[in-house]
Design an enzyme around this catalytic site. Structure first.
Site, PDB file in Angstrom:
ATOM      1  N   LYS A  87       0.867  -1.184   0.000  1.00  0.00           N
ATOM      2  CA  LYS A  87       0.000   0.000   0.000  1.00  0.00           C
ATOM      3  C   LYS A  87       0.892   1.219   0.000  1.00  0.00           C
ATOM      4  CE  LYS A  87      -4.438   0.902   0.159  1.00  0.00           C
ATOM      5  NZ  LYS A  87      -5.583   0.044  -0.240  1.00  0.00           N
ATOM      6  N   ASP A 140      -6.993   4.230  -4.528  1.00  0.00           N
ATOM      7  CA  ASP A 140      -7.665   4.080  -3.228  1.00  0.00           C
ATOM      8  C   ASP A 140      -8.290   5.454  -2.964  1.00  0.00           C
ATOM      9  OD1 ASP A 140      -7.790   2.026  -0.806  1.00  0.00           O
ATOM     10  OD2 ASP A 140      -7.472   3.985   0.112  1.00  0.00           O
TER      11      ASP A 140
HETATM   12  P1  NDP Z   1     -12.922   7.714  -2.964  1.00  0.00           P
HETATM   13  O1  NDP Z   1     -11.845   8.673  -2.776  1.00  0.00           O
HETATM   14  O2  NDP Z   1     -13.502   7.485  -4.309  1.00  0.00           O
HETATM   15  O3  NDP Z   1     -14.137   8.034  -1.978  1.00  0.00           O
HETATM   16  C1  NDP Z   1     -13.930   8.111  -0.612  1.00  0.00           C
HETATM   17  C2  NDP Z   1     -15.248   8.447   0.058  1.00  0.00           C
HETATM   18  O4  NDP Z   1     -15.111   8.271   1.460  1.00  0.00           O
HETATM   19  C3  NDP Z   1     -15.647   9.889  -0.165  1.00  0.00           C
HETATM   20  O5  NDP Z   1     -17.038   9.977  -0.152  1.00  0.00           O
HETATM   21  C4  NDP Z   1     -15.033  10.570   1.053  1.00  0.00           C
HETATM   22  O6  NDP Z   1     -15.637  11.804   1.410  1.00  0.00           O
HETATM   23  C5  NDP Z   1     -15.278   9.534   2.107  1.00  0.00           C
HETATM   24  N1  NDP Z   1     -14.305   9.698   3.192  1.00  0.00           N
HETATM   25  C6  NDP Z   1     -12.948   9.685   3.071  1.00  0.00           C
HETATM   26  N2  NDP Z   1     -12.382   9.934   4.253  1.00  0.00           N
HETATM   27  C7  NDP Z   1     -13.394  10.121   5.110  1.00  0.00           C
HETATM   28  C8  NDP Z   1     -13.450  10.414   6.479  1.00  0.00           C
HETATM   29  N3  NDP Z   1     -12.333  10.575   7.205  1.00  0.00           N
HETATM   30  N4  NDP Z   1     -14.686  10.527   7.056  1.00  0.00           N
HETATM   31  C9  NDP Z   1     -15.823  10.364   6.314  1.00  0.00           C
HETATM   32  N5  NDP Z   1     -15.814  10.098   5.003  1.00  0.00           N
HETATM   33  C10 NDP Z   1     -14.631   9.976   4.419  1.00  0.00           C
HETATM   34  O7  NDP Z   1     -12.370   6.308  -2.367  1.00  0.00           O
HETATM   35  P2  NDP Z   1     -12.882   4.830  -2.617  1.00  0.00           P
HETATM   36  O8  NDP Z   1     -14.342   4.794  -2.818  1.00  0.00           O
HETATM   37  O9  NDP Z   1     -11.990   4.215  -3.616  1.00  0.00           O
HETATM   38  O10 NDP Z   1     -12.515   4.154  -1.222  1.00  0.00           O
HETATM   39  C11 NDP Z   1     -13.450   4.038  -0.156  1.00  0.00           C
HETATM   40  C12 NDP Z   1     -13.008   2.930   0.781  1.00  0.00           C
HETATM   41  O11 NDP Z   1     -12.945   1.687   0.078  1.00  0.00           O
HETATM   42  C13 NDP Z   1     -11.620   3.102   1.416  1.00  0.00           C
HETATM   43  O12 NDP Z   1     -11.635   2.525   2.711  1.00  0.00           O
HETATM   44  C14 NDP Z   1     -10.723   2.257   0.517  1.00  0.00           C
HETATM   45  O13 NDP Z   1      -9.565   1.826   1.186  1.00  0.00           O
HETATM   46  C15 NDP Z   1     -11.652   1.097   0.229  1.00  0.00           C
HETATM   47  N6  NDP Z   1     -11.364   0.291  -0.949  1.00  0.00           N
HETATM   48  C16 NDP Z   1     -11.262   0.854  -2.194  1.00  0.00           C
HETATM   49  C17 NDP Z   1     -11.033   0.061  -3.283  1.00  0.00           C
HETATM   50  C18 NDP Z   1     -11.004   0.608  -4.670  1.00  0.00           C
HETATM   51  O14 NDP Z   1     -10.910  -0.205  -5.607  1.00  0.00           O
HETATM   52  N7  NDP Z   1     -11.120   1.903  -4.875  1.00  0.00           N
HETATM   53  C19 NDP Z   1     -10.818  -1.389  -3.150  1.00  0.00           C
HETATM   54  C20 NDP Z   1     -11.024  -1.882  -1.822  1.00  0.00           C
HETATM   55  C21 NDP Z   1     -11.261  -1.057  -0.777  1.00  0.00           C
HETATM   56  P3  NDP Z   1     -14.834  13.187   1.242  1.00  0.00           P
HETATM   57  O15 NDP Z   1     -14.962  13.525  -0.210  1.00  0.00           O
HETATM   58  O16 NDP Z   1     -15.520  14.138   2.145  1.00  0.00           O
HETATM   59  O17 NDP Z   1     -13.411  12.931   1.653  1.00  0.00           O
HETATM   60  O1  2IT Z   2      -7.892  -1.668  -0.800  1.00  0.00           O
HETATM   61  C1  2IT Z   2      -7.824  -2.149  -1.949  1.00  0.00           C
HETATM   62  O2  2IT Z   2      -7.946  -3.349  -2.151  1.00  0.00           O
HETATM   63  C2  2IT Z   2      -7.603  -1.239  -3.077  1.00  0.00           C
HETATM   64  N1  2IT Z   2      -7.542  -0.021  -2.873  1.00  0.00           N
HETATM   65  C3  2IT Z   2      -7.440  -1.780  -4.460  1.00  0.00           C
HETATM   66  C4  2IT Z   2      -6.019  -2.240  -4.669  1.00  0.00           C
HETATM   67  C5  2IT Z   2      -5.688  -2.666  -6.079  1.00  0.00           C
HETATM   68  O3  2IT Z   2      -4.496  -2.964  -6.266  1.00  0.00           O
HETATM   69  O4  2IT Z   2      -6.548  -2.728  -6.947  1.00  0.00           O
END
Ligand code: NDP
Ligand code: 2IT
Length: 449
Positions: free
Chosen positions: A128, A168
């Site tokens: 990461k 992420d």
């Molecule tokens: P994005 O940046 O697309 O979206 C993040 C969302 O979470 C936004 O709505 C953001 O709001 C909110 N958020 C972030 N920090 C906070 C906080 N401290 N308190 C409240 N809301 C918050 O990210 P993703 O959708 O990609 O990721 C979301 C989650 O999913 C994370 O935990 C990530 O690790 C996990 N994840 C993502 C993957 C991927 O493929 N993208 C894969 C697996 C897991 P704001 O705009 O206000 O910051």
């Molecule tokens: O938390 C996760 O699994 C991710 N942000 C996606 C990682 C990836 O390599 O696609």
């Protein structure tokens, strides 16, 4: 020594080196509590300090990222890449750009990623990275200059057979584009060094959808084990980014009614439920305009915005936390339980606190940890790597089918190792042990490294 004493001794030892890293210790504790008793019952893994080796990253890289703001002022951020474990494949895991990013958060994410990637059955180790850079309010030019500066250092640590980053929080298609462009420029190589690439330049169909879709497929399979489904049920989703958007889309397609979305400013409640048109509005708002979820109520005035609050007080039977770590605590869990929750599938990484997880499990709620139910994203990243290696693309239907198969397989692995008394599956235990077994076996085969 009893298992309890072994767990305590292990955590004391890990704390000696990491006590100032609360998120990392939280993730390690959850794994230790389920895996150490398993090791005690399986002599093959005993006396080898495998878990102690797994909590120590292969390497932790930290570097200065200097860049120039539109104002002309020179900015300095800190960049990181944590290469956690490469026993079963090249390091793989996302990059997070958020002001809260530090070594503790990235180590917890990298540690979880090792187990998650093992669960996908694809050959990927865990890593990461990211930066404390805050993309909010930055111009495209600033984002590009930051990404280029970040890659000017990161490039020497990554490669298609070494370490393959992806997105992420705060890192989406735009950032992956700038990062890829700079890597290619430095190395003169067009390779699958990043995943989440644009569809015209090496990306995979379904990668944007994969995490959210996969999370809902996982929830669907958990519900099926109880003869239930998503059809007709009210769903609370948190977040409004990549994962939340596609979790909402798939839950809606399967007949669920998604009534909430959120960001760090608060949540919206739309009791009528989001449909494709409302979701399209949200996607444009968040991905193109880069606005705030509160703006939803200007377009849909029947909905309400709750400033500074989280959505867990609304009436729902299914909850999909898709924002960030520790966004659903013990009190939130009690509220959900009081309102009749039956299923919680984590789309984010570690969104439920230990108290919340304990409450769900004590009340027999179907609960899946992120390392199982959000593995769809990295799984399709793995499929993107396979397609890049073949210089060939699969169709959306083929990838969606593979994704569904992978999520079902992860579910069944969790059930295999997590089934307990009275038919209740502890998916946390199941995911931890199934992930551990695969990585531990590889580590045993490869000697003390
Ligand atoms: P994005 O940046 O697309 O979206 C993040 C969302 O979470 C936004 O709505 C953001 O709001 C909110 N958020 C972030 N920090 C906070 C906080 N401290 N308190 C409240 N809301 C918050 O990210 P993703 O959708 O990609 O990721 C979301 C989650 O999913 C994370 O935990 C990530 O690790 C996990 N994840 C993502 C993957 C991927 O493929 N993208 C894969 C697996 C897991 P704001 O705009 O206000 O910051
Ligand atoms: O938390 C996760 O699994 C991710 N942000 C996606 C990682 C990836 O390599 O696609």
């Amino acid at each position: 020594m009893s298992s309890k004493d072994k767990i305590r001794a292990f955590l004391d030892e890990v704390a000696l080196r990491n006590e100032h890293e609360p998120e990392f210790m939280q993730a390690v504790k959850e794994v230790a509590e389920t895996v150490i008793p398993f090791i005690a019952e399986n002599p093959r893994y005993e006396g080898k300090n495998i878990l102690l080796r797994m909590v120590e990253p292969d390497r932790l890289i930290s570097f200065r990222v200097a860049w120039v703001a539109d104002s002309g002022e020179i900015q300095v951020n800190r960049g990181y890449r944590i290469q956690m474990n490469s026993a079963i494949g090249p390091y793989k895991g996302g990059l997070r750009f958020h002001p809260t990013v530090n070594a503790s958060i990235l180590k917890f994410l990298a540690f979880e990623q090792v187990f998650k990637n093992a669960l996908t059955t694809l050959p990927m180790g865990g890593g990461k990275g990211g930066s404390d850079f805050d993309p909010k309010g930055k111009s495209d030019g600033e984002i590009m200059r930051f990404c280029q500066s970040f890659m000017n250092e990161l490039f020497r640590h990554i490669g298609p057979n070494t370490d393959v980053p992806a997105g992420d929080i705060g890192v989406g298609a735009r950032e992956i584009g700038y990062l890829f462009g700079q890597y290619k420029r430095i190395k003169s190589q067009f390779t699958g060094v990043l995943t989440g690439k644009g569809i015209d330049w090496g990306g995979s169909l379904i990668r944007p959808q994969a995490t959210g879709y996969g999370c809902v497929y996982f929830a669907h399979t958990m519900l099926q084990t109880k003869g239930k489904s998503i059809q007709g049920r009210t769903v609370a989703v948190s977040g409004s980014g990549n994962v939340a958007q596609y979790a909402t889309q798939k839950a809606t397609q399967l007949g669920g009614k998604v009534v909430t979305l959120s960001d760090s400013s608060g949540y919206i409640h739309d009791a009528a439920g989001l449909d494709e048109e409302k979701l399209k509005f949200v996607m444009h708002l968040k991905n193109v305009k880069r606005g705030r979820i509160s703006e939803y109520i200007s377009a849909y005035p029947h909905a309400t915005f709750h400033s500074g609050k989280r959505p867990w007080g609304v009436n729902c039977e299914i909850a999909l936390p898709c924002a960030t770590q520790n966004e659903l605590d013990g009190d939130d869990a009690q509220k959900l339980i009081g309102n009749g929750i039956i299923c919680v599938a984590e789309g984010a990484n570690m969104p439920a606190t230990p108290e919340a997880v304990e409450a769900f499990q004590a009340h027999g709620v179907l609960f899946s940890p992120g390392k199982a139910s959000n593995a769809g994203g990295v799984a399709v990243s793995g499929l993107e790597m396979s397609q890049n290696a073949q210089r060939f693309n699969w169709t959306a239907e083929q990838i969606d089918e593979k994704l569904q198969g992978i999520m079902k397989n992860i579910h069944d692995k969790c059930a295999q190792f997590g089934s307990g008394d009275k038919g209740y599956v502890n998916y946390v235990k199941g995911a931890n042990i199934a992930g551990f077994v695969k990585v531990a076996n590889a580590m045993l085969d490869q000697g003390v490294v």
